[in-house]
Every structure is written in structure tokens, then in C-alpha cells.
Write a protein that holds these residues in place. Sequence first.
Motif, PDB file in Angstrom:
ATOM      1  N   PRO A 123      42.012  34.997  33.011  1.00 45.81           N
ATOM      2  CA  PRO A 123      43.094  35.297  33.951  1.00 45.81           C
ATOM      3  C   PRO A 123      43.574  34.033  34.657  1.00 45.81           C
ATOM      4  O   PRO A 123      42.819  33.073  34.837  1.00 45.81           O
ATOM      5  CB  PRO A 123      42.451  36.274  34.934  1.00 45.81           C
ATOM      6  N   ALA A 124      44.816  34.059  35.054  1.00 47.53           N
ATOM      7  CA  ALA A 124      45.385  32.937  35.803  1.00 47.53           C
ATOM      8  C   ALA A 124      44.725  32.864  37.177  1.00 47.53           C
ATOM      9  O   ALA A 124      44.399  33.894  37.780  1.00 47.53           O
ATOM     10  CB  ALA A 124      46.885  33.124  35.946  1.00 47.53           C
ATOM     11  N   PHE A 125      44.545  31.658  37.663  1.00 52.20           N
ATOM     12  CA  PHE A 125      43.983  31.472  39.004  1.00 52.20           C
ATOM     13  C   PHE A 125      45.141  31.589  39.997  1.00 52.20           C
ATOM     14  O   PHE A 125      45.916  30.650  40.178  1.00 52.20           O
ATOM     15  CB  PHE A 125      43.298  30.108  39.124  1.00 52.20           C
ATOM     16  N   THR A 126      45.281  32.767  40.589  1.00 49.51           N
ATOM     17  CA  THR A 126      46.332  33.024  41.574  1.00 49.51           C
ATOM     18  C   THR A 126      45.696  33.649  42.808  1.00 49.51           C
ATOM     19  O   THR A 126      44.590  34.206  42.743  1.00 49.51           O
ATOM     20  CB  THR A 126      47.399  33.998  41.030  1.00 49.51           C
ATOM     21  N   ARG A 127      46.405  33.579  43.906  1.00 47.66           N
ATOM     22  CA  ARG A 127      45.932  34.213  45.147  1.00 47.66           C
ATOM     23  C   ARG A 127      45.673  35.695  44.905  1.00 47.66           C
ATOM     24  O   ARG A 127      44.644  36.245  45.299  1.00 47.66           O
ATOM     25  CB  ARG A 127      46.973  34.008  46.241  1.00 47.66           C
ATOM     26  N   PHE A 128      46.623  36.357  44.247  1.00 48.26           N
ATOM     27  CA  PHE A 128      46.475  37.789  43.990  1.00 48.26           C
ATOM     28  C   PHE A 128      45.214  38.075  43.181  1.00 48.26           C
ATOM     29  O   PHE A 128      44.463  38.999  43.495  1.00 48.26           O
ATOM     30  CB  PHE A 128      47.713  38.319  43.250  1.00 48.26           C
ATOM     31  N   ASN A 129      44.964  37.300  42.138  1.00 47.81           N
ATOM     32  CA  ASN A 129      43.784  37.539  41.307  1.00 47.81           C
ATOM     33  C   ASN A 129      42.485  37.256  42.050  1.00 47.81           C
ATOM     34  O   ASN A 129      41.469  37.904  41.791  1.00 47.81           O
ATOM     35  CB  ASN A 129      43.871  36.747  40.004  1.00 47.81           C
ATOM     36  N   VAL A 130      42.493  36.297  42.979  1.00 46.77           N
ATOM     37  CA  VAL A 130      41.305  36.079  43.829  1.00 46.77           C
ATOM     38  C   VAL A 130      41.072  37.323  44.683  1.00 46.77           C
ATOM     39  O   VAL A 130      39.946  37.827  44.771  1.00 46.77           O
ATOM     40  CB  VAL A 130      41.456  34.819  44.711  1.00 46.77           C
ATOM     41  N   PHE A 131      42.142  37.839  45.293  1.00 47.41           N
ATOM     42  CA  PHE A 131      42.011  39.059  46.100  1.00 47.41           C
ATOM     43  C   PHE A 131      41.502  40.219  45.247  1.00 47.41           C
ATOM     44  O   PHE A 131      40.641  40.984  45.677  1.00 47.41           O
ATOM     45  CB  PHE A 131      43.344  39.446  46.728  1.00 47.41           C
ATOM     46  N   LEU A 132      42.047  40.352  44.041  1.00 48.62           N
ATOM     47  CA  LEU A 132      41.640  41.440  43.164  1.00 48.62           C
ATOM     48  C   LEU A 132      40.171  41.289  42.761  1.00 48.62           C
ATOM     49  O   LEU A 132      39.411  42.258  42.782  1.00 48.62           O
ATOM     50  CB  LEU A 132      42.540  41.486  41.932  1.00 48.62           C
ATOM     51  N   ARG A 133      39.750  40.074  42.410  1.00 43.14           N
ATOM     52  CA  ARG A 133      38.336  39.831  42.070  1.00 43.14           C
ATOM     53  C   ARG A 133      37.438  40.278  43.221  1.00 43.14           C
ATOM     54  O   ARG A 133      36.396  40.898  43.018  1.00 43.14           O
ATOM     55  CB  ARG A 133      38.110  38.337  41.789  1.00 43.14           C
ATOM     56  N   ASP A 134      37.865  39.968  44.450  1.00 44.79           N
ATOM     57  CA  ASP A 134      37.065  40.278  45.644  1.00 44.79           C
ATOM     58  C   ASP A 134      37.389  41.649  46.233  1.00 44.79           C
ATOM     59  O   ASP A 134      36.979  41.957  47.354  1.00 44.79           O
ATOM     60  CB  ASP A 134      37.263  39.178  46.697  1.00 44.79           C
ATOM     61  N   ARG A 135      38.136  42.445  45.477  1.00 41.42           N
ATOM     62  CA  ARG A 135      38.475  43.828  45.847  1.00 41.42           C
ATOM     63  C   ARG A 135      39.201  43.931  47.190  1.00 41.42           C
ATOM     64  O   ARG A 135      38.956  44.855  47.966  1.00 41.42           O
ATOM     65  CB  ARG A 135      37.240  44.707  45.819  1.00 41.42           C
ATOM     66  N   PHE A 136      40.058  42.961  47.446  1.00 40.79           N
ATOM     67  CA  PHE A 136      40.893  42.961  48.660  1.00 40.79           C
ATOM     68  C   PHE A 136      40.048  43.152  49.914  1.00 40.79           C
ATOM     69  O   PHE A 136      40.398  43.905  50.819  1.00 40.79           O
ATOM     70  CB  PHE A 136      41.985  44.042  48.572  1.00 40.79           C
ATOM     71  N   THR A 137      38.911  42.440  49.940  1.00 38.92           N
ATOM     72  CA  THR A 137      37.962  42.558  51.042  1.00 38.92           C
ATOM     73  C   THR A 137      37.514  41.172  51.482  1.00 38.92           C
ATOM     74  O   THR A 137      37.131  40.347  50.646  1.00 38.92           O
ATOM     75  CB  THR A 137      36.718  43.365  50.588  1.00 38.92           C
ATOM     76  N   CYS A 138      37.505  40.931  52.799  1.00 33.90           N
ATOM     77  CA  CYS A 138      36.988  39.677  53.329  1.00 33.90           C
ATOM     78  C   CYS A 138      35.524  39.565  52.921  1.00 33.90           C
ATOM     79  O   CYS A 138      34.726  40.482  53.148  1.00 33.90           O
ATOM     80  CB  CYS A 138      37.112  39.641  54.854  1.00 33.90           C
ATOM     81  N   GLN A 139      35.175  38.456  52.324  1.00 30.65           N
ATOM     82  CA  GLN A 139      33.814  38.268  51.825  1.00 30.65           C
ATOM     83  C   GLN A 139      32.823  37.933  52.936  1.00 30.65           C
ATOM     84  O   GLN A 139      31.619  37.869  52.691  1.00 30.65           O
ATOM     85  CB  GLN A 139      33.796  37.192  50.739  1.00 30.65           C
ATOM     86  N   TYR A 140      33.322  37.753  54.162  1.00 30.21           N
ATOM     87  CA  TYR A 140      32.445  37.455  55.289  1.00 30.21           C
ATOM     88  C   TYR A 140      32.171  38.690  56.154  1.00 30.21           C
ATOM     89  O   TYR A 140      31.034  38.941  56.523  1.00 30.21           O
ATOM     90  CB  TYR A 140      33.027  36.334  56.146  1.00 30.21           C
ATOM     91  N   CYS A 141      33.217  39.459  56.469  1.00 25.73           N
ATOM     92  CA  CYS A 141      33.022  40.589  57.390  1.00 25.73           C
ATOM     93  C   CYS A 141      33.387  41.946  56.797  1.00 25.73           C
ATOM     94  O   CYS A 141      33.123  42.967  57.421  1.00 25.73           O
ATOM     95  CB  CYS A 141      33.814  40.367  58.675  1.00 25.73           C
TER      96      CYS A 141
END
Length: 189
Positions: free
Chosen positions: A83-101
Motif C-alpha cells: 500500500p502507498a504510504f499516506t496519512r489515510f493509510n496510516v490512520f486505517l492501519r491504526d484503526r483511526f485510533t490514537c495509539q497513545y490514549c
Amino acid sequence: MTIHVPHPVAPEACPALVLNADYRPLSYYPLSLWGWQDAIKAVFLERVNIVSEYERTVRSPSFEMRLPSVVSLKTYVKPTRQPAFTRFNVFLRDRFTCQYCGAREDLTFDHLIPRSKGGQTTWDNVVTACSPCNLLKGDRLPEDVGMWPSQEPFQPTIGDLHQNGRLFPPNYLHDSWLDYLYWDTELEP
């Protein structure tokens, strides 16, 4: 006697789900959809097969056609491997969830190793973060501030993104699409 005539559905409200030649969607998130004009053009250019149709028709002086709700490409398009490295794909990988809180609002992304300290903008160094957590962490390392992501960043596969995309279905799914979207979900008894 009263005859009820249903309100006409605008063609714009009738997108077509686009399937590859193997009858799988070209993409899940965003869902592979074409507007009605593109779908009809592809039909006339003989690039697609009509799999399912809406009740809605469009007309010209010499032609009438039901709008396609599902089309399949006649030629198989090989999916990309990475997959392309895009902001959207980072969010999708992380399930649209802050990885800290764990927040799901006001999202941005954070470099685990800050760019000011030589960190790269890559799959392995970027996580989804809400703005408050991103500001709190600032340009410090996770160990310096005691903020660790809930999952280590990684380069997802297309399959990873498809799987996560299924967790966030679009607001509108036409009944004719369902047979092609969720083949691997558990069936109801």
C-alpha cells in the motif's frame, strides 16, 4: 383513488460498486465506487459487465437503461503488493485510533523518533495520534516522556488494510453490493 408515485431517485444517488474480473472489489476502503456516468460509459466502451442494476433508469431520446449497481471489469487488474504510504493509510492501519490514549477524534500522526532527532516519515516510525497526545509528546522520544504506542508501527499489507477497512463500512451500502463485500464474515444461523 390515490395513486402514490415514489419520489424519483437522483442518478447521483446511484453509484456502482466496481469489482475486479475475479468479482472482488478493487478496494474496500475507500470502497471502489464509480458515479453513474462513469459506469454507463464503461458499459458502452465494453470494459465492464453489468452484474446488478438499480430500479432507476436513465433515458435519452432513443435509449433507455437501468443504472448499474454492480459492475465487474472484463480485464483483471493486478492489485498492488504494497500500500502507498499516506496519512489515510496510516490512520486505517491504526484503526483511526490514537495509539497513545485511544481517542478517535482530532487525529494527526506522530513520529516515534522525532524528525528533529533524525526520525524518518516511514511506516515503522509513524503512528496515529490525537492532537493533545501529539502536543504532549512533542519532539521527545517515547522513553523520555513515558508515552508508548499501543501497537508498534509496521508496514501493513493490502490485506491488513482491507481487513481494517471492513471495520468501517461506508454510510451507504446498497443491498446488491453485500454479496461482494463481506465473503469472509461469519454467517448468521
